[in-house]
Design a protein around this motif. Structure first.
Motif, short mmCIF file in Angstrom:
data_model
loop_
_atom_site.label_atom_id
_atom_site.label_comp_id
_atom_site.label_asym_id
_atom_site.label_seq_id
_atom_site.Cartn_x
_atom_site.Cartn_y
_atom_site.Cartn_z
N TYR A 45 40.24 55.76 -18.18
CA TYR A 45 39.33 55.26 -17.14
C TYR A 45 39.59 55.96 -15.80
CZ TYR A 45 37.42 52.21 -13.57
OH TYR A 45 36.77 51.73 -12.47
N TYR A 46 40.84 56.03 -15.40
CA TYR A 46 41.15 56.65 -14.11
C TYR A 46 40.90 58.16 -14.12
CZ TYR A 46 43.05 52.34 -12.24
OH TYR A 46 43.19 51.05 -11.79
N LYS A 47 41.14 58.81 -15.24
CA LYS A 47 40.87 60.25 -15.31
C LYS A 47 39.36 60.52 -15.22
CE LYS A 47 44.75 62.31 -15.35
NZ LYS A 47 45.10 63.26 -14.29
N VAL A 48 38.55 59.67 -15.83
CA VAL A 48 37.10 59.83 -15.72
C VAL A 48 36.64 59.51 -14.30
CG1 VAL A 48 34.87 58.90 -16.50
CG2 VAL A 48 36.64 59.45 -18.15
N ASN A 71 34.31 61.40 -8.83
CA ASN A 71 34.43 61.28 -7.39
C ASN A 71 34.69 62.66 -6.77
OD1 ASN A 71 35.00 60.35 -4.76
ND2 ASN A 71 35.69 58.41 -5.64
N ASN A 72 34.12 62.88 -5.59
CA ASN A 72 34.30 64.15 -4.88
C ASN A 72 35.31 64.06 -3.75
OD1 ASN A 72 32.44 65.45 -6.50
ND2 ASN A 72 30.74 64.87 -5.18
N ASP A 73 35.68 62.86 -3.34
CA ASP A 73 36.62 62.67 -2.25
C ASP A 73 38.04 63.00 -2.72
OD1 ASP A 73 37.70 61.93 0.22
OD2 ASP A 73 37.95 59.84 -0.43
N GLU A 74 38.71 63.90 -2.01
CA GLU A 74 40.04 64.35 -2.43
C GLU A 74 41.08 63.24 -2.35
OE1 GLU A 74 43.28 67.82 -1.34
OE2 GLU A 74 41.28 67.92 -0.49
N LEU A 75 40.99 62.40 -1.32
CA LEU A 75 41.94 61.30 -1.18
C LEU A 75 41.80 60.30 -2.33
CD1 LEU A 75 44.08 59.86 0.56
CD2 LEU A 75 42.20 58.68 1.68
N THR A 76 40.58 59.99 -2.68
CA THR A 76 40.34 59.07 -3.79
C THR A 76 40.82 59.68 -5.11
OG1 THR A 76 38.42 58.20 -2.64
CG2 THR A 76 38.58 57.70 -4.96
N GLN A 77 40.64 60.96 -5.28
CA GLN A 77 41.11 61.62 -6.49
C GLN A 77 42.63 61.55 -6.60
OE1 GLN A 77 39.49 65.56 -6.28
NE2 GLN A 77 37.54 64.96 -7.20
#
Length: 98
Positions: free
Chosen positions: A17-20, A25-31
Motif C-alpha cells: 500500500y505505501y509503495k503504491v 504522489n509527486n511531493d518529495e516530502l510525502t514520498q
C-alpha cells in the motif's frame, strides 16, 4: 501461533500500500515519509517471518538463516521508524487535513 501469519500478511499488504502511495504522489516530502512507513512494514514482515520460520522448522540451520532474516528485519524496522519520525512533523505541518 496464529498471530504470526496475521502480522506477516498485514505488514506485507501495508508495505505494498505505501509503495503504491509513493508512486501516486509527486511531493518529495510525502514520498520520503511514506517510504519510512513502508520500511517499518517491511521490517515487521521480515522480523515476524524469521521468527515464524524458526518456530516452524526448529533446526540449527533454520536458526542461523532466520536469525539473519530477523536481524535484517529489525534493522529495516529501526531505520524506517527513524526515517518516518524525522519526516513526520514536517509532513503534518504541510498537510494538516490528512
Amino acid at each position: 501461533m496464529v498471530i504470526f501469519p496475521i502480522v506477516i500478511v498485514v505488514s506485507a499488504v501495508l508495505y505494498i500500500y505505501y509503495k503504491v502511495a509513493i508512486l501516486k504522489n509527486n511531493d518529495e516530502l510525502t514520498q520520503k515519509y511514506f517510504n519510512g512507513k513502508a520500511r517499518v512494514c517491511l521490517g515487521t514482515f521480515l522480523l515476524f517471518f524469521g521468527v515464524n520460520q524458526y518456530i516452524f522448522y526448529k533446526t540449527q540451520l533454520a536458526l542461523f538463516i532466520c536469525f539473519i532474516i530477523a536481524l535484517v528485519g529489525a534493522l529495516q524496522l529501526y531505520r524506517g521508524f527513524m526515517e518516518a519520525k524525522h519526516y513526520r512533523s514536517e509532513w503534518r505541518r504541510l498537510n494538516p487535513n490528512e
